[in-house]
Design an enzyme around this catalytic site. Structure first.
Site, short mmCIF file in Angstrom:
data_model
loop_
_atom_site.label_atom_id
_atom_site.label_comp_id
_atom_site.label_asym_id
_atom_site.label_seq_id
_atom_site.Cartn_x
_atom_site.Cartn_y
_atom_site.Cartn_z
N TYR A 179 0.85 -1.19 0.00
CA TYR A 179 0.00 0.00 0.00
C TYR A 179 0.89 1.24 0.00
O TYR A 179 1.99 1.24 0.54
CB TYR A 179 -0.92 0.00 1.23
CG TYR A 179 -2.05 -1.01 1.14
CD1 TYR A 179 -1.81 -2.35 1.38
CD2 TYR A 179 -3.33 -0.61 0.78
CE1 TYR A 179 -2.85 -3.28 1.30
CE2 TYR A 179 -4.37 -1.53 0.69
CZ TYR A 179 -4.13 -2.86 0.94
OH TYR A 179 -5.16 -3.77 0.85
N GLU A 180 0.38 2.32 -0.60
CA GLU A 180 1.23 3.50 -0.77
C GLU A 180 1.52 4.22 0.55
O GLU A 180 2.37 5.09 0.60
CB GLU A 180 0.65 4.46 -1.80
CG GLU A 180 -0.67 5.07 -1.41
CD GLU A 180 -1.31 5.84 -2.57
OE1 GLU A 180 -0.94 5.62 -3.73
OE2 GLU A 180 -2.18 6.67 -2.28
N SER A 181 0.85 3.83 1.62
CA SER A 181 1.21 4.35 2.94
C SER A 181 2.54 3.78 3.42
O SER A 181 3.02 4.18 4.48
CB SER A 181 0.10 4.04 3.95
OG SER A 181 -0.18 2.66 3.96
#
Lengths: 269, 250
Positions: free
Chosen positions: B53-55
């Site tokens: 995930y881009e987090s």
């Protein structure tokens, strides 16, 4: 050198009208309490910088604190639009809002360049997109070694970085962990920095994978338990997903928004 | 499977999207429908898939699809959590990730995507969230899969803004732009599956979901959608797929 102070005092000293302010925290550790204090202090004409403006900047924009927004993804995560941001861009309410937008990769590399003391950063990105045409801080660059065409983004050095972290010690050394986003880069890129923390402790016990920011790169540390709510602080608080869902209705309507700010920010301490 | 107790068009879309991840090792996941489909794939056809995930969470195994890409469950169940700079520079940019999973507000016949504005950029009719991780996911993953609802408002003749590049203006476009990934290989909708023609790179309807008339898919597309001569019917969701989907969403 970090000073441990109350939040109103720290922000009054750190943030002036017209400053460029980066309040980072990628979904996690969002410094909401600090944003509310900026609204109470009536700051105006700020350039607000954040990868994900999120509800925190929806509130600052709707409250009229911002003249410009620098960002890379402006939605309410998993819920929909940021209606105060949309109202400002689409209708100029409560005032016109200039925007400068990037992709996440582009914006985070601008912080990296700023933290590194470089004028720009290089990445593979943006080629073929319309972002190149609308954003001045994106430019093509040729690699001096291979001749390859890449993209440069200009460095970002905010006047002030504001972040929330799990804890600090009494010297003002700061420790944060979990999803750590761009907080380290934002603090190191900024001229001044304010860190709110869940708690101040005598000794910072090591945590695997934690980011450590030494007291000598931070200007103010403020103990504000729950200061990330409705975002969260891993190990301390949970994300209030219901708040994010409910914000959709509050933020859609100008009067409902103003009433919310009055009741929850201006009349609260 | 078309009676009222059967799976909805939305379920079919999610299941078809999950199946597209069979055999993939790594997936960069957008929030919303891509996240639900990626977690369904992990529960069915791609049990070992590494979800990123881009987090900054790598190897997330959330028990339920998260509301946001930064929910605590993504970090707590991850193999590792890295900073924003690291996730984009070290993990996405070099082309290590097999599949990128994206949604969009507008998509054109070359699977270019708009998530920025509807209308004029300076004074938009609708200000959308913007780029996020999508431009670099579209550029750098080995391939991308796009999931959108099939309406002429989304599948449009011309994008109002190009946020993320698919196949550009056709053959050779990605190479000219220096985009190293192969680009979109499938567009999955609630009516069927579109794939780029190997020669022209234009999206072609290759499969329709159970009970869908290909004419309906054409009507609901903003350009004259071509239908593959060997059009197939999507396999209906299996009981196991639907049970796994219910377990994720109930």
């Amino acid at each position: 050198m970090a000073r441990l102070t109350a939040l109103p005092e720290a922000l009054a000293a750190a943030v002036r009208d017209g400053d460029a302010v980066a309040m980072e925290g990628f979904t996690h550790l969002i410094p909401h309490a600090a944003a509310h204090e900026l609204i109470r202090q009536g700051r105006r004409d700020l350039t607000l910088i954040r990868m994900t403006p999120d509800v925190i900047y929806d509130q600052l924009i709707g409250a009229g604190c911002a003249a410009k927004l620098v960002f890379s993804w402006g939605g309410n995560p998993g819920v929909g639009s940021l209606h105060r941001l949309r109202d400002a861009v689409e209708h100029g309410w409560p005032r016109d809002l200039a925007i400068e937008e990037h992709s996440h990769a582009g914006l985070v590399n601008r912080y990296v360049a700023g933290a590194s003391g470089l004028p720009f950063a290089v990445l593979r990105g943006y080629a073929g997109t319309d972002l190149v045409d609308v954003t001045d801080s994106i430019a093509p660059i040729t690699c001096p070694f291979t001749g390859e065409r890449l993209t440069a983004v200009s460095a970002l050095n905010p006047d002030v970085a504001v972040i929330h972290a799990q804890r600090a010690d009494r010297e003002g050394n700061v420790q944060l962990w979990g999803i750590v986003g761009a907080q380290k880069e934002a603090v190191l890129a900024a001229r001044r920095s304010v860190v709110t923390v869940e708690e101040v402790v005598d000794v910072l016990a090591p945590v695997p994978g934690a980011v450590f920011l030494p007291h000598w790169v931070i200007d103010w540390v403020c103990e504000v338990p729950g200061g990330a709510a409705p975002s969260y602080a891993a190990g301390y608080t949970e994300r209030d997903n219901d708040f994010y869902r409910d914000w959709d209705a509050v933020s859609r309507d100008r009067d409902a928004f103003r009433a919310w700010i009055d009741a929850n920010v201006l009349e609260a301490e | 499977m078309n009676d009222r107790s059967g799976p909805s068009a939305e379920d079919m879309m999610t299941v078809a999207a999950a199946r597209a991840l069979a055999g993939k090792r790594t997936c960069f996941v957008g929030i919303g429908l891509p996240s639900l489909a990626a977690n369904l794939a992990r529960a069915t056809c791609a049990p070992g898939i590494v979800l990123i995930y881009e987090s900054g969470t790598i190897g997330s195994k959330p028990p339920r699809p998260p509301l946001s890409i930064g929910d605590g469950s993504l970090a707590e169940t991850a193999d590792t959590v890295v900073s924003s700079a690291e996730i984009f520079n070290y993990w996405l940019q070099p082309g290590r990730i097999d599949t990128g999973f994206l949604g969009a507000a507008q998509l054109d016949r070359y699977a270019n995507l708009n998530t920025t504005v509807i209308g004029d950029y300076a004074r938009p009719k609708v200000r959308l969230p913007g780029a996020g991780g999508a431009p670099e996911i579209a550029a750098s993953c080995k391939e991308t899969i796009v999931v959108v609802r099939h309406t002429p408002r989304i599948l449009v003749d011309r994008l109002d803004f190009t946020t993320s590049v698919g196949h550009g203006d056709g053959p050779g476009a990605r190479e000219r732009l220096g985009l190293r990934g192969a680009g979109p290989v499938k567009v999955i909708t609630d009516l069927g599956v579109l794939e780029p023609d190997p020669g022209t790179r234009e999206l072609v309807l290759v499969s329709v979901h159970p009970g869908v008339d290909p004419a309906e898919a054409r009507t609901r597309t903003g350009w004259p959608l071509r239908v593959a001569p060997d059009l197939t019917a999507t396999e209906p969701p299996t009981r196991a797929e639907l049970d796994a989907l219910r377990a994720l969403t109930s």
